[in-house]
Design a protein around this motif. Structure first.
Motif, short mmCIF file in Angstrom:
data_model
loop_
_atom_site.label_atom_id
_atom_site.label_comp_id
_atom_site.label_asym_id
_atom_site.label_seq_id
_atom_site.Cartn_x
_atom_site.Cartn_y
_atom_site.Cartn_z
N MET A 197 4.86 14.93 -7.74
CA MET A 197 5.44 15.21 -9.06
C MET A 197 6.32 14.05 -9.53
SD MET A 197 4.90 18.15 -10.77
CE MET A 197 6.43 18.54 -11.60
N ILE A 198 7.12 13.50 -8.63
CA ILE A 198 8.00 12.39 -9.00
C ILE A 198 7.19 11.21 -9.48
CG2 ILE A 198 9.59 10.65 -8.06
CD1 ILE A 198 10.83 12.81 -6.35
N TYR A 199 6.12 10.87 -8.74
CA TYR A 199 5.31 9.71 -9.14
C TYR A 199 4.46 10.02 -10.37
CZ TYR A 199 1.57 6.27 -9.25
OH TYR A 199 0.68 5.31 -9.67
N SER A 200 3.78 11.15 -10.38
CA SER A 200 2.81 11.43 -11.45
C SER A 200 3.47 11.67 -12.80
CB SER A 200 1.95 12.63 -11.09
OG SER A 200 2.71 13.81 -11.10
N SER A 239 -1.04 15.91 -14.87
CA SER A 239 -2.45 15.63 -14.58
C SER A 239 -3.10 16.89 -14.02
CB SER A 239 -2.57 14.49 -13.57
OG SER A 239 -2.22 14.95 -12.27
N PRO A 240 -4.42 17.04 -14.19
CA PRO A 240 -5.13 18.19 -13.62
C PRO A 240 -4.94 18.30 -12.11
CG PRO A 240 -6.52 17.04 -15.20
CD PRO A 240 -5.30 16.18 -15.01
N LYS A 241 -4.83 17.15 -11.43
CA LYS A 241 -4.63 17.16 -9.97
C LYS A 241 -3.29 17.79 -9.61
CE LYS A 241 -5.58 13.51 -7.55
NZ LYS A 241 -5.66 12.08 -7.14
N ILE A 242 -2.24 17.47 -10.41
CA ILE A 242 -0.92 18.03 -10.14
C ILE A 242 -0.91 19.53 -10.41
CG2 ILE A 242 1.40 18.17 -11.15
CD1 ILE A 242 1.28 16.14 -9.02
N LEU A 243 -1.56 19.97 -11.48
CA LEU A 243 -1.63 21.39 -11.79
C LEU A 243 -2.31 22.17 -10.66
CD1 LEU A 243 -2.47 21.40 -15.60
CD2 LEU A 243 -0.43 22.37 -14.52
N LYS A 244 -3.34 21.59 -10.10
CA LYS A 244 -4.04 22.23 -8.98
C LYS A 244 -3.11 22.34 -7.77
CE LYS A 244 -8.11 21.83 -6.02
NZ LYS A 244 -9.30 21.01 -5.66
N MET A 245 -2.37 21.26 -7.50
CA MET A 245 -1.42 21.26 -6.38
C MET A 245 -0.31 22.29 -6.61
SD MET A 245 -1.03 17.17 -5.60
CE MET A 245 0.19 17.42 -4.32
N LEU A 246 0.18 22.36 -7.85
CA LEU A 246 1.24 23.32 -8.16
C LEU A 246 0.78 24.76 -7.97
CD1 LEU A 246 2.82 21.67 -11.35
CD2 LEU A 246 3.99 22.11 -9.18
N ARG A 247 -0.46 25.06 -8.32
CA ARG A 247 -0.99 26.42 -8.14
C ARG A 247 -1.09 26.76 -6.65
NH1 ARG A 247 -4.65 24.91 -12.80
NH2 ARG A 247 -3.79 26.03 -14.60
N ARG A 297 9.31 6.28 -9.30
CA ARG A 297 9.44 6.28 -10.77
C ARG A 297 9.17 4.88 -11.31
NH1 ARG A 297 12.29 8.54 -15.38
NH2 ARG A 297 13.77 7.05 -16.27
N HIS A 298 9.72 3.85 -10.66
CA HIS A 298 9.46 2.47 -11.07
C HIS A 298 7.96 2.16 -10.98
CE1 HIS A 298 13.58 1.51 -11.54
NE2 HIS A 298 13.89 1.35 -10.28
N SER A 299 7.33 2.63 -9.92
CA SER A 299 5.91 2.35 -9.71
C SER A 299 5.07 3.03 -10.78
CB SER A 299 5.48 2.83 -8.32
OG SER A 299 6.24 2.17 -7.31
N TYR A 300 5.45 4.26 -11.13
CA TYR A 300 4.76 5.00 -12.20
C TYR A 300 4.77 4.20 -13.50
CZ TYR A 300 4.61 8.55 -15.99
OH TYR A 300 4.35 9.25 -17.14
N ALA A 301 5.94 3.71 -13.88
CA ALA A 301 6.07 2.96 -15.13
C ALA A 301 5.26 1.66 -15.09
CB ALA A 301 7.55 2.65 -15.40
#
Length: 347
Positions: A197-200, A239-247, A297-301
């Motif tokens: 979540m932090i990265y995405s 992202s769809p991948k994060i939503l799947k992980m959250l579920r 967070r820096h890497s995401y940006a």
């Protein structure tokens, strides 16, 4: 001397804050002290308040350092003023501690008699003499400017208080391959989802920990970040991948209040535990870099910029007030640099 230390209160716990210029060797050394933690709110490393650590950092004399009675009264009034202006508690703590340091230095001088020249003396005889960082000095300046706007019959000229020259340090960035290894290091779905979540979404640590499940909008594929830094709300795409992980995570843990809870139901996950999750991931993949959660967070940006995302959108996604803050990522993006051919290749 390359550091300075003082006693602080952190989450109602007595700690020793250790200030020093950014230095990887010193960071590695302080990490070896048992119980050492990094505070994102206070932007300082802090360690347990023990006799051994007091002796190690020679701060016995600081334990009894207090401002004058007049200074103590003014600090309390300053706190009340900050609260009335609805500054966050973390800012209130940082500014009042910074002001306290200054007023301890001038405990023998009436506050109304302090001048701009005294600020310069403080910078030289305390900040520079103790090798404290420019960021700490800048925090002192922020506190003094706000404080002296609330003081009547003063000799000091607020706008004439100068800031230290900014250091031009670049944000630390991981490659996509490194990020992938770190995010996949944990088999525990909760730990994996928190780091992902932090990265995405490019989240700050506090933003992740303050999330509630109601902040996740699966229909619009967004997460609502309420009252983030600077008391600003913003949204970030999911992202769809994060939503799947959250579920998957929700089915396994069923959190009650916070999206990510501690061991007790309804208890917010702690900053220290989250940092430990990252530390364990780094150990599992054999990454020896001094990686912090903010590196994600820096890497995401940076990765967004390298994929062609407009800098203005990245500014909105990160919640930066100024575009200048976001522009620093142009200096660490390798997309353009990799296209430059070195004249060495033609020799």
């Amino acid at each position: 001397m390359t550091w300075a230390a003082k006693l602080i209160k952190h989450k109602s716990e007595n700690r020793i804050a250790v200030y020093f210029e950014k230095n990887q060797d010193l960071i590695a050394r302080i990490k070896q002290i048992e119980g050492a933690r990094w505070s994102q709110q206070k932007t300082v490393w802090h360690i347990p308040d023990t006799i051994e650590n007091r002796e190690r950092f020679k701060i016995e004399s600081l334990a009894n350092s207090l401002p004058s009675p007049e200074g103590i009264v003014h600090i309390e009034k300053f706190k009340q003023w900050l609260r009335s202006k609805r500054y966050s508690e973390s800012t209130l703590t940082s500014y009042s501690e910074a002001l306290k340091s200054f007023l301890v230095f001038y405990r023998e001088k009436p506050i109304a008699d302090i001048t701009n020249e005294d600020v310069i003396v403080y910078n030289n005889d305390y900040i520079l003499k103790n090798n404290l960082s420019a960021s700490y000095q800048n925090q002192i300046v922020n506190a003094l400017k706000l404080f002296y706007r609330t003081v009547q019959n003063k000799l000091i000229v607020v706008d004439a208080i100068h800031r230290p020259k900014r250091s031009k340090s670049l944000p630390n960035v991981l490659s996509k391959e490194e990020v992938k290894l770190i995010l996949n290091a944990h088999s525990n779905i909760k730990h994996k989802t928190m780091l992902s979540m932090i990265y995405s979404c490019g989240l700050r640590r506090s933003e992740l920990l303050n999330l509630k499940f109601s902040d996740i909008d699966s229909k619009r594929n967004i997460v609502l970040l309420k009252n983030a830094k600077g008391k600003k709300d913003r949204i970030a795409p999911l992202s769809p991948k994060i939503l799947k992980m959250l579920r998957e995570y929700y089915i396994a843990y069923k959190p009650k209040t916070w999206l990510f809870e501690g061991q007790n139901v309804g208890e917010m996950y702690s900053e220290y535990s989250l940092q430990s999750v990252l530390k364990q991931a780094l150990q599992k993949v054999g990454n020896t870099k001094p990686v912090t959660l903010h590196w994600l967070r820096h890497s995401y940006a940076t990765h967004l910029l390298e994929s062609g995302t407009d800098l203005r959108y990245i500014q909105e996604l990160l919640g930066h007030s100024s575009s200048k803050t976001t522009e620093i990522y142009t200096h660490v993006s390798t997309k353009s640099i990799q296209q430059i051919k070195s004249p060495f290749d033609d020799l």
